[in-house]
Design a protein around this motif. Structure first.
Motif, PDB file in Angstrom:
ATOM      1  N   SER A   3       1.981   9.473 -13.348  1.00 48.81           N
ATOM      2  CA  SER A   3       3.149   9.038 -12.594  1.00 48.81           C
ATOM      3  C   SER A   3       3.255   9.786 -11.268  1.00 48.81           C
ATOM      4  CB  SER A   3       4.419   9.208 -13.419  1.00 48.81           C
ATOM      5  OG  SER A   3       4.602  10.556 -13.777  1.00 48.81           O
ATOM      6  N   ASP A   4       2.741  11.031 -11.208  1.00 47.48           N
ATOM      7  CA  ASP A   4       2.788  11.784  -9.957  1.00 47.48           C
ATOM      8  C   ASP A   4       1.974  11.107  -8.863  1.00 47.48           C
ATOM      9  OD1 ASP A   4       0.490  12.504 -11.545  1.00 47.48           O
ATOM     10  OD2 ASP A   4       0.157  14.218 -10.230  1.00 47.48           O
ATOM     11  N   VAL A   5       0.842  10.503  -9.213  1.00 44.87           N
ATOM     12  CA  VAL A   5       0.004   9.798  -8.241  1.00 44.87           C
ATOM     13  C   VAL A   5       0.719   8.524  -7.785  1.00 44.87           C
ATOM     14  CG1 VAL A   5      -2.217   8.657  -7.854  1.00 44.87           C
ATOM     15  CG2 VAL A   5      -2.121  10.772  -9.189  1.00 44.87           C
ATOM     16  N   ALA A   6       1.268   7.765  -8.731  1.00 40.00           N
ATOM     17  CA  ALA A   6       2.006   6.544  -8.395  1.00 40.00           C
ATOM     18  C   ALA A   6       3.194   6.869  -7.483  1.00 40.00           C
ATOM     19  CB  ALA A   6       2.471   5.844  -9.667  1.00 40.00           C
ATOM     20  N   ASP A   7       3.903   7.952  -7.801  1.00 38.38           N
ATOM     21  CA  ASP A   7       5.041   8.360  -6.973  1.00 38.38           C
ATOM     22  C   ASP A   7       4.595   8.799  -5.576  1.00 38.38           C
ATOM     23  OD1 ASP A   7       6.716   7.819  -9.104  1.00 38.38           O
ATOM     24  OD2 ASP A   7       6.973   9.934  -9.673  1.00 38.38           O
ATOM     25  N   HIS A   8       3.527   9.569  -5.503  1.00 39.73           N
ATOM     26  CA  HIS A   8       3.035  10.060  -4.211  1.00 39.73           C
ATOM     27  C   HIS A   8       2.662   8.905  -3.276  1.00 39.73           C
ATOM     28  CE1 HIS A   8       0.991  12.587  -1.288  1.00 39.73           C
ATOM     29  NE2 HIS A   8      -0.001  11.716  -1.332  1.00 39.73           N
ATOM     30  N   PHE A   9       1.967   7.900  -3.805  1.00 39.08           N
ATOM     31  CA  PHE A   9       1.543   6.760  -2.983  1.00 39.08           C
ATOM     32  C   PHE A   9       2.593   5.644  -2.948  1.00 39.08           C
ATOM     33  CE2 PHE A   9      -2.679   8.603  -4.020  1.00 39.08           C
ATOM     34  CZ  PHE A   9      -3.078   8.878  -2.724  1.00 39.08           C
ATOM     35  N   LYS A  10       3.732   5.876  -3.638  1.00 32.89           N
ATOM     36  CA  LYS A  10       4.815   4.878  -3.701  1.00 32.89           C
ATOM     37  C   LYS A  10       4.286   3.510  -4.129  1.00 32.89           C
ATOM     38  CE  LYS A  10       7.513   7.318  -0.201  1.00 32.89           C
ATOM     39  NZ  LYS A  10       6.869   8.561  -0.395  1.00 32.89           N
ATOM     40  N   ASN A  11       3.485   3.535  -5.183  1.00 27.94           N
ATOM     41  CA  ASN A  11       2.873   2.313  -5.716  1.00 27.94           C
ATOM     42  C   ASN A  11       2.844   2.433  -7.239  1.00 27.94           C
ATOM     43  OD1 ASN A  11       1.249   0.184  -6.547  1.00 27.94           O
ATOM     44  ND2 ASN A  11      -0.302   0.513  -4.958  1.00 27.94           N
ATOM     45  N   LYS A  12       3.764   1.762  -7.903  1.00 30.73           N
ATOM     46  CA  LYS A  12       3.867   1.833  -9.371  1.00 30.73           C
ATOM     47  C   LYS A  12       2.644   1.250 -10.079  1.00 30.73           C
ATOM     48  CE  LYS A  12       7.716   3.927  -9.486  1.00 30.73           C
ATOM     49  NZ  LYS A  12       7.707   5.325  -9.800  1.00 30.73           N
ATOM     50  N   GLN A  13       1.825   0.466  -9.376  1.00 34.19           N
ATOM     51  CA  GLN A  13       0.602  -0.081  -9.978  1.00 34.19           C
ATOM     52  C   GLN A  13      -0.440   1.012 -10.228  1.00 34.19           C
ATOM     53  OE1 GLN A  13       0.613  -3.256 -10.955  1.00 34.19           O
ATOM     54  NE2 GLN A  13       2.665  -3.343 -10.099  1.00 34.19           N
ATOM     55  N   LEU A  14      -0.251   2.173  -9.622  1.00 37.61           N
ATOM     56  CA  LEU A  14      -1.217   3.271  -9.728  1.00 37.61           C
ATOM     57  C   LEU A  14      -0.863   4.265 -10.827  1.00 37.61           C
ATOM     58  CD1 LEU A  14      -1.819   3.984  -5.934  1.00 37.61           C
ATOM     59  CD2 LEU A  14      -3.063   2.425  -7.455  1.00 37.61           C
ATOM     60  N   LEU A  15      -0.200   3.801 -11.870  1.00 37.10           N
ATOM     61  CA  LEU A  15       0.226   4.702 -12.944  1.00 37.10           C
ATOM     62  C   LEU A  15      -0.946   5.185 -13.800  1.00 37.10           C
ATOM     63  CD1 LEU A  15       2.462   6.087 -14.553  1.00 37.10           C
ATOM     64  CD2 LEU A  15       2.659   3.995 -15.905  1.00 37.10           C
ATOM     65  N   ASN A  16      -1.811   4.309 -14.250  1.00 39.52           N
ATOM     66  CA  ASN A  16      -2.876   4.655 -15.195  1.00 39.52           C
ATOM     67  C   ASN A  16      -4.191   4.957 -14.471  1.00 39.52           C
ATOM     68  OD1 ASN A  16      -5.086   3.621 -17.391  1.00 39.52           O
ATOM     69  ND2 ASN A  16      -3.296   4.507 -18.352  1.00 39.52           N
ATOM     70  N   VAL A  17      -4.168   5.965 -13.591  1.00 41.67           N
ATOM     71  CA  VAL A  17      -5.337   6.257 -12.749  1.00 41.67           C
ATOM     72  C   VAL A  17      -5.935   7.639 -13.000  1.00 41.67           C
ATOM     73  CG1 VAL A  17      -4.588   4.682 -10.940  1.00 41.67           C
ATOM     74  CG2 VAL A  17      -3.899   7.090 -10.827  1.00 41.67           C
ATOM     75  N   GLY A  18      -5.439   8.336 -13.998  1.00 42.00           N
ATOM     76  CA  GLY A  18      -5.964   9.666 -14.294  1.00 42.00           C
ATOM     77  C   GLY A  18      -7.186   9.610 -15.179  1.00 42.00           C
ATOM     78  N   PHE A  19      -8.017  10.638 -15.087  1.00 43.26           N
ATOM     79  CA  PHE A  19      -9.161  10.756 -15.987  1.00 43.26           C
ATOM     80  C   PHE A  19      -9.246  12.164 -16.542  1.00 43.26           C
ATOM     81  CE2 PHE A  19     -10.932  11.533 -11.734  1.00 43.26           C
ATOM     82  CZ  PHE A  19     -11.604  12.727 -11.918  1.00 43.26           C
TER      83      PHE A  19
END
Length: 169
Positions: free
Chosen positions: A110-126
């Motif tokens: 969620s930190d990445v999605a929040d940083h880029f202000k794009n909720k589609q980027l929630l499941n981007v961690g590895f």
């Protein structure tokens, strides 16, 4: 002499097979361990996809675990404005003599999605956990995204040593 029935024998066979496993057989004792299994080539499902360099990514940390294994954590996105994310992440470990590939675990970020202000980027961690023997000091680690029927290789990479994160030379 009493003859054992087939039904009695069939009940004993699974017990014999199960009792053959011991703790010394290198079986994981924790279901959450999920180590990366490294192969000498990209897994067959992805081997014939077009390859490209692109996307955004970040290796955030490499951690030595209590058992001596290592964990690599980060994130990767196809683009800041992406409407979808990679289906799968591959990780490679490259040395002077070989390149090996494995699948990572995906994680919500969620930190990445929040940083880029794009909720589609929630499941981007590895997350990739490696046995100590699979990572040699001086290895170069890369992350790949399976996205839009392509393999996107991240421009950033990680030089493996125990002193911290730095790019490969």
């Amino acid at each position: 002499m009493k003859v054992m029935s087939f039904r009695s024998l069939a009940a004993l066979v699974p017990l014999i097979i199960i009792s053959g496993c011991t703790q010394g057989d290198d079986l994981p004792t924790d279901i959450n361990l999920h180590r990366v299994i490294l192969f000498s080539e990209v897994p067959l499902d992805y081997r014939y996809m077009k390859r490209d360099v692109g996307g955004e990514c970040n290796f955030e940390r490499i951690t030595k675990e209590l058992n001596g294994d290592y964990s690599v954590i980060g994130w990767a996105i196809p683009s800041v404005s992406a409407l979808s994310v990679a289906q799968t992440y591959l990780i490679s470990v490259n040395t002077n003599s070989s390149s090996r590939f494995g699948l990572t675990q995906k994680q919500d970020r969620s930190d990445v999605a929040d940083h880029f202000k794009n909720k589609q980027l929630l499941n981007v961690g590895f997350l990739a956990r490696f046995k100590k023997s699979d990572l040699q000091s001086g290895s170069c680690i890369n992350i790949y995204q399976i996205y839009d029927k392509k393999i996107l290789k991240c421009q950033k990479n990680l030089y493996f040593n125990e002193d911290g994160i730095e790019p490969c030379p």
